[in-house]
Design an enzyme around this catalytic site. Structure first.
Site: not given
Ligand code: NAP
Length: 283
Positions: A120, A53, A97
Site C-alpha cells: 500500500d 482487491k 484495510q
C-alpha cells in the site's frame, strides 16, 4: 474545447495484462506472488473494497488470502497476525484495510508491516523513500495517477501541477511524485484562500478532496489535464468525483471520469506493487 477522456478501465486492462505476464513468469520460476488482505470489522464499503482487491488478484494470477476478523479483535492480536504474515514466505504483500476500529492504532499497525511487503506504500519507510528518491513502494492511488499522465504522453517536467488535498495517502505522495518528475508543484488544502487563483495557473490539476464541485470550469486553464481522485455521491446517490465534470470537460484538454478513472487504477497499482514485491523476494 471538449476534453479527451483518460480511460482508467482501458489503461487498467493493459497494465493488468502485464501483471498477469509477470505473474506467469514468476510462477514458472517457482514463485506464486501472494497478497494477504486483512479486514477487521464489518464496514460495508471496506467489504466491497477488499472483495474487489481479492478478485483482481485472482484474475491476474496472483494468490491472495483474505483474513476477516470481528471488530472486537484486539490490537495485540492484529499485530501478531501481521508479524506472522511478515514471516510467511508465500506472502509478498500485506494490506490492512482502513479504517480500523477506534481501539486499534492504525499507525502502529502500518508500522508493523514489513517495508518489504508494504504494497500500500503507507509505511513511514515507504513515505521516506519517496521523499529522498530511493526505491520503495509508492501509494497506489497517486502512482496510478502518474501512470495515467504517462499514458497520454503528458510529461510533468517543466509543467505547473496543482494538487488539491494533502492527505498522507493521496495528496502528499502525489505532490512528491510530480516533483520527482520535475513539475513545479503547488499543494492546496482547506486553508488555501483562493483555490481558483492557484488552479488557473495549472497545466495539471489533481483533485483529491472528497467534496463535489471543488473544481469548476472557471477554475481551469484551457487545455489543462485534470485528474479527479474524489469519490462522492451526488443528490441521486450516483458516484461522482470532486470535479464538475460537465463544466470542466468543456475547458480541459484531458479529464478522468468518475467512475472509470482513478478508481480502477488504484487496484491495478496494488497488483503492480505486489508483483514487484514478489520479484524482489525471488531475486
Ligand atoms: P482526506 O484525508 O479527507 O483529505 C482531504 C484533503 O482535502 C485534505 O488535505 C483537506 O485539507 C483538503 N480539503 C478539504 N476541503 C477542501 C477545500 N474546500 N479546498 C481545498 N482542499 C480541501 O481524503 P483522502 O483520503 O486524501 O481522499 C480524498 C478523496 O479521494 C476522497 O473522496 C476519497 O474517497 C478519494 N479517494 C479515492 C481513491 C480512488 O481509488 N479513486 C483512493 C483514495 C481516496 P486539510 O488537510 O486542510 O484538512
Amino acid at each position: 474545447m471538449s476534453a479527451q477522456l483518460i480511460d482508467g478501465n482501458a489503461l487498467s486492462k493493459q497494465l493488468r495484462a502485464e501483471v498477469s505476464a509477470r505473474a506467469a513468469a514468476l510462477r514458472a520460476r517457482g514463485t506464486t506472488p501472494g497478497l494477504a488482505v486483512i479486514l477487521v470489522g464489518d464496514n460495508p464499503a471496506s467489504q466491497v473494497y477488499v472483495r474487489n482487491k481479492v478478485k483482481a488478484c485472482h484474475d491476474s494470477g496472483l494468490h491472495s488470502v483474505l483474513e476477516q476478523y470481528p471488530a472486537t479483535m484486539s490490537e495485540a492480536e492484529l499485530l501478531a497476525r501481521i508479524e506472522a504474515l511478515n514471516a510467511d514466505a508465500a506472502i509478498h504483500g500485506i494490506l490492512v484495510q482502513l479504517p480500523l476500529p477506534a481501539h486499534i492504532d492504525a499507525h502502529k499497525v502500518i508500522e508493523t508491516i514489513s517495508p518489504a511487503k508494504d504494497v500500500d506504500g503507507f509505511h513511514v519507510a515507504s513515505a521516506g523513500a519517496l521523499v529522498v528518491g530511493q526505491p520503495g513502494f509508492k501509494p497506489c492511488t497517486p502512482y496510478g495517477c502518474m501512470k495515467m499522465l504517462e499514458s497520454i504522453g503528458c510529461d510533468p517536467k517543466g509543467k505547473h501541477a496543482v494538487v488539491i488535498g494533502r492527505s498522507n495517502i493521496v495528496g502528499k505522495p502525489m505532490a512528491l511524485m510530480l516533483l520527482a518528475a520535475s513539475a513545479t508543484v503547488t499543494v492546496c488544502h482547506s486553508a488555501t484562500p483562493d483555490l481558483g487563483a492557484m488552479t488557473r495557473q495549472a497545466d495539471i490539476v489533481v483533485a483529491a478532496v472528497g467534496k463535489r464541485n471543488v473544481l469548476t470550469a472557471e477554475m481551469v486553464k484551457p487545455g489543462a489535464v485534470v485528474i479527479d481522485v474524489g469519490m462522492n455521491r451526488d443528490d441521486a446517490g450516483k458516484l461522482c468525483g470532486d470535479v464538475d465534470f460537465a463544466g470542466v470537460s468543456k475547458v480541459a484538454g484531458w479529464i478522468t471520469p468518475v467512475p472509470g478513472g482513478v478508481g480502477p487504477m488504484t487496484i491495478t497499482m496494488l497488483l503492480v506493487n505486489t508483483i514487484e514485491a514478489a520479484e524482489r523476494a525471488a531475486t
